[in-house]
Write a protein that holds these residues in place. Structure first.
Motif, short mmCIF file in Angstrom:
data_model
loop_
_atom_site.label_atom_id
_atom_site.label_comp_id
_atom_site.label_asym_id
_atom_site.label_seq_id
_atom_site.Cartn_x
_atom_site.Cartn_y
_atom_site.Cartn_z
N TYR A 212 0.82 -1.22 0.00
CA TYR A 212 0.00 0.00 0.00
C TYR A 212 0.85 1.27 0.00
O TYR A 212 0.63 2.18 -0.80
CB TYR A 212 -0.93 0.01 1.21
CG TYR A 212 -2.20 -0.79 1.01
CD1 TYR A 212 -3.28 -0.27 0.32
CD2 TYR A 212 -2.32 -2.06 1.55
CE1 TYR A 212 -4.45 -0.99 0.15
CE2 TYR A 212 -3.49 -2.80 1.39
CZ TYR A 212 -4.54 -2.26 0.70
OH TYR A 212 -5.69 -2.98 0.53
N GLU A 215 3.04 1.62 -3.25
CA GLU A 215 2.23 1.91 -4.42
C GLU A 215 1.62 3.31 -4.33
O GLU A 215 1.44 3.98 -5.36
CB GLU A 215 1.13 0.87 -4.58
CG GLU A 215 0.41 0.94 -5.90
CD GLU A 215 -0.50 -0.24 -6.14
OE1 GLU A 215 -0.70 -0.61 -7.32
OE2 GLU A 215 -1.03 -0.80 -5.16
N CYS A 216 1.31 3.74 -3.12
CA CYS A 216 0.80 5.10 -2.92
C CYS A 216 1.83 6.13 -3.41
O CYS A 216 1.49 7.07 -4.13
CB CYS A 216 0.48 5.33 -1.45
SG CYS A 216 0.22 7.05 -0.96
N ASP A 219 2.30 5.93 -7.29
CA ASP A 219 1.19 6.53 -8.01
C ASP A 219 1.22 8.05 -7.92
O ASP A 219 1.00 8.75 -8.90
CB ASP A 219 -0.13 5.99 -7.44
CG ASP A 219 -1.34 6.55 -8.15
OD1 ASP A 219 -1.62 6.09 -9.27
OD2 ASP A 219 -1.99 7.45 -7.60
N LYS A 458 -5.23 5.76 -4.43
CA LYS A 458 -4.15 5.00 -3.80
C LYS A 458 -3.76 5.63 -2.47
O LYS A 458 -3.45 4.91 -1.51
CB LYS A 458 -2.92 4.94 -4.72
CG LYS A 458 -3.16 4.29 -6.08
CD LYS A 458 -3.46 2.82 -5.96
CE LYS A 458 -3.59 2.18 -7.34
NZ LYS A 458 -3.99 0.77 -7.26
#
Length: 683
Positions: A212, A215-216, A219, A458
């Protein structure tokens, strides 16, 4: 205390001291229901609960609005963060009561222990270090990292205890240097694939929790000018689901000869590997399956095109198959050394992991032994905060460079300084945390939303995951049931559907997050960004004021439509406005919400930083079901040991014949307990 009656225990009676191997002093902790300020706040909430006070009136009070705002100016480029909480259902008097509540539960002490000792844990639970702020401290000599930071950072060890200064900080620095060295090798083209092609694709195989945060960041920075330039021509993918479809989806358009696989095996984090449990864990199984799939994918596609320079003299005179076997093994070894790296919290613990429930239990350990580049990390990193460790920094540095990730760390550390040093009334994470407790515990709002403008869902997903895992508890640190709900996050980005429920459905306290600059850095100011931010400024007022029947009549709305267009208003929100969204600003924003989560846990008196026990029962049940499925498929035995509903569904599932034949990449499970040849029942 019962579920309907507030505890009458005095702070002295309900207090306890928490010791750990890591901290040098006891921590006395109370929960909010232990102190008299709780009753005062409950009484103060009544006018809002009864709708006797309306934000339409409160927001017209200029003195109140100016008082309910906090501004933080960073030393770095004089960036500003503005929190406006005047549209929350609070008054100045209520805020003072909340500050009194924080004082009564010993918030300042807990905050200081968190900063200096790195441990805040519950009696009888696993001692879990709280080291995310340590992971992003500036290291001496890191010029890019320390640029523009506080004068207090001249001594990077600050006031931390000897364990942190002597063991953790040197390890953090070592890991950062390892990441920087390897990143430079890959990005410069010195470390290439077996065919000589640069490795421009990175596939991260990990559990979903640690994904998480990484990827946050990935993004959010894709559209930042600096990060986008650094990532040109590069691809970053994540594979975290046990569903084999995800692996195929992530690699279907990747060239194996240009792909580096990063396998993350954080054995300690957010699990109970040290508690003696040996149950199946879905997260670890996903890593196991996907790591094997990745290895198979690389070897099948690259072995035949790999040249090896090895001595095969010992196979002279041997059968051709012996020569070919040794050659193929050398080829596979070379493929793994070039195309796969591992990040692990402890190599020695791999062989005792929950993967022992499977015939190929030593696969993860053997994989790490066969990989040339292994990044060892401490076993003190919770996956939900792992983005600040090698787990997040390695893939992000490969994608964006260490220059960008150093700025991410610097921004988060800048906010750490604000959180630990600023007075409560000017402290943005503290204010957000107090408001979260007010809305959930005293006003009874069961959910809340974070709506970022300029960020995708995200970020909201990361905030929700972190908050729910940390504070989704039903008992306090003393083991007593909470008299209220704790975590209340929902993870939805800004879209028309969420605004419909915000305005006319249930009341959902909302944080609006926006940025003064567009990531595109267009000059003159982007008209589109102004249009976006116009909604950012309008929505909080629309939620607060609503639209009355009188106003609908004045607007000549047909009578039959008025009930449908009526908006009650009086719906609370906060506005968080930052200067810009780059790596530094993103680090600040993420640290704000990490510390907000800690603040709420401190006031509720819960263990925000312990392991996640909530999913253990389902994991145990899924293991038993897996055994049943395998046992029935191989012996034809009937389904036994489950309730009627589950048994019926399993029987229907087993009856189904797939139209395609698939080959699994993991050996069949074998039970760890002798249970008479059949599946292990639930009980």
């Amino acid at each position: 205390s019962s579920s309907n009656t507030k505890s009458t225990a005095t702070p002295t009676e309900s207090s306890y001291s928490t010791y750990s191997p890591y901290n040098s002093r006891p921590l006395t902790a109370f929960k909010s229901t232990d102190v008299p300020q709780f009753d005062a706040l409950r009484d103060a909430a009544i006018p809002f609960v009864r709708s006797e006070l309306h934000l339409r009136n409160l927001c017209n009070d200029s003195t109140r609005c100016l008082a309910l705002r906090a501004t933080y100016v960073s030393d770095n480029d004089f960036r500003r963060i503005i929190l406006d909480y005047s549209r929350q259902q609070v008054t100045g008097e209520i805020m003072e009561l909340l500050f009194d509540l924080a004082d009564a539960v010993g918030f300042a002490t807990r905050q200081k222990v968190m900063q200096e000792e790195g441990v805040v844990s519950a009696p009888g639970s696993s001692t879990t270090p709280v080291l995310q702020h340590i992971l992003r401290m500036p290291m001496k000599g890191d010029v890019e990292f320390t640029a523009g930071l506080h004068a207090a950072d001249n001594d990077s060890t600050n006031n931390c205890n000897p364990w942190i200064n002597q063991e953790i900080l040197p390890e953090v620095r070592k890991c950062r240097l390892m990441v920087e060295d390897f990143t430079n090798l890959v990005r410069s083209g010195q470390h290439v694939g077996v065919t000589g092609k640069p490795l421009r694709n990175v596939l991260v195989v990990s559990d979903s929790v640690s994904r998480y945060g990484t990827e946050c960041v990935y993004d959010a920075l894709q559209r930042d000018v600096t990060a986008k330039r650094a990532a040109q021509g590069r691809v970053l993918r994540f594979c975290t689901n046990v569903n084999p479809v995800e692996f195929e989806t992530q690699v279907h358009d990747l060239d194996p000869s240009e792909t580096l696989v990063v396998v993350i095996l954080n054995q300690h984090a957010d699990t109970n590997i040290h508690s003696g449990r040996n149950e199946d864990d879905g997260e670890e199984l996903a890593v196991l399956y996907n790591a094997r799939s990745a290895e198979k994918w690389l070897i099948q596609n690259l072995t035949a095109v790999t040249d090896v320079d090895a001595d095969f003299s010992d196979t002279v005179g041997s059968p051709q198959s012996s020569f070919e076997l040794k050659r193929d093994l050398e080829r596979e070894k070379l493929v793994l050394s070039k195309h796969m790296v591992a990040v692990t919290s402890s190599r020695s613990k791999l062989t005792t992991s929950r993967a022992n429930n499977y015939n190929d239990s030593n696969y993860l350990a053997s994989l790490v032994e066969r990989i040339e580049h292994v990044f060892d990390i401490g076993d003190y990193i919770l996956n939900r905060f792992a983005v600040w460790s090698v787990i997040g920094l390695l893939p992000l540095s490969l994608q964006f460079s260490t220059v960008v990730t150093n700025q991410l760390l610097a921004g988060a550390h800048d906010l750490d300084h604000h959180f630990f040093q600023s007075p409560l009334r000017d402290n943005i994470p503290v204010l957000l945390g107090l408001l979260g407790v007010w809305n959930s515990t005293f006003l009874g709002y069961g959910v809340r939303a974070v709506l970022p403008y300029g960020l995708s869902n995200k970020f909201a997903a990361w905030v929700g995951q972190m908050d729910m895992e940390s504070n989704g508890k039903h008992v306090a640190m003393d083991g007593e049931p909470l008299l209220h709900y704790s975590s209340a996050e929902i993870t939805i980005c800004a879209n028309p559907a969420i605004y419909q429920i915000l305005h006319q459905g249930r009341v959902i306290p909302t944080d609006f997050v926006g940025f003064m600059e567009s990531q595109l850095q267009q000059q003159p100011k982007s008209i589109q960004h102004d249009r976006l931010m116009s909604h950012f400024f309008a929505q909080p007022d629309a939620l607060a004021y609503g639209i009355t029947m009188t106003e609908l009549v004045q607007e000549s709305v047909p009578e039959e439509l008025r009930p449908h267009k009526y908006l009650s208003g009086n719906r609370p929100s906060s506005s968080l406005l930052l200067s810009k969204l780059d790596a530094f600003g993103l680090g600040q924003l993420m640290a704000i919400y990490e510390h907000r989560t800690a603040v709420q846990g401190f006031l509720w008196g819960i263990s925000s930083f312990d392991h996640t026990h909530g999913s253990e029962l389902a994991n145990k049940m899924s293991q038993q079901i897996h055994y049943q499925l395998h046992y029935t498929r191989t012996t034809g035995a009937s389904v036994q040991g489950f309730n009627p509903s589950t048994s019926t569904l399993l029987e229907e599932y087993l009856k189904h014949e797939s139209t395609t034949t698939t080959t699994t990449t993991l050996s069949s499970p074998t039970p760890t307990t002798n249970h008479g040849g059949g599946p292990i029942p639930y009980s």
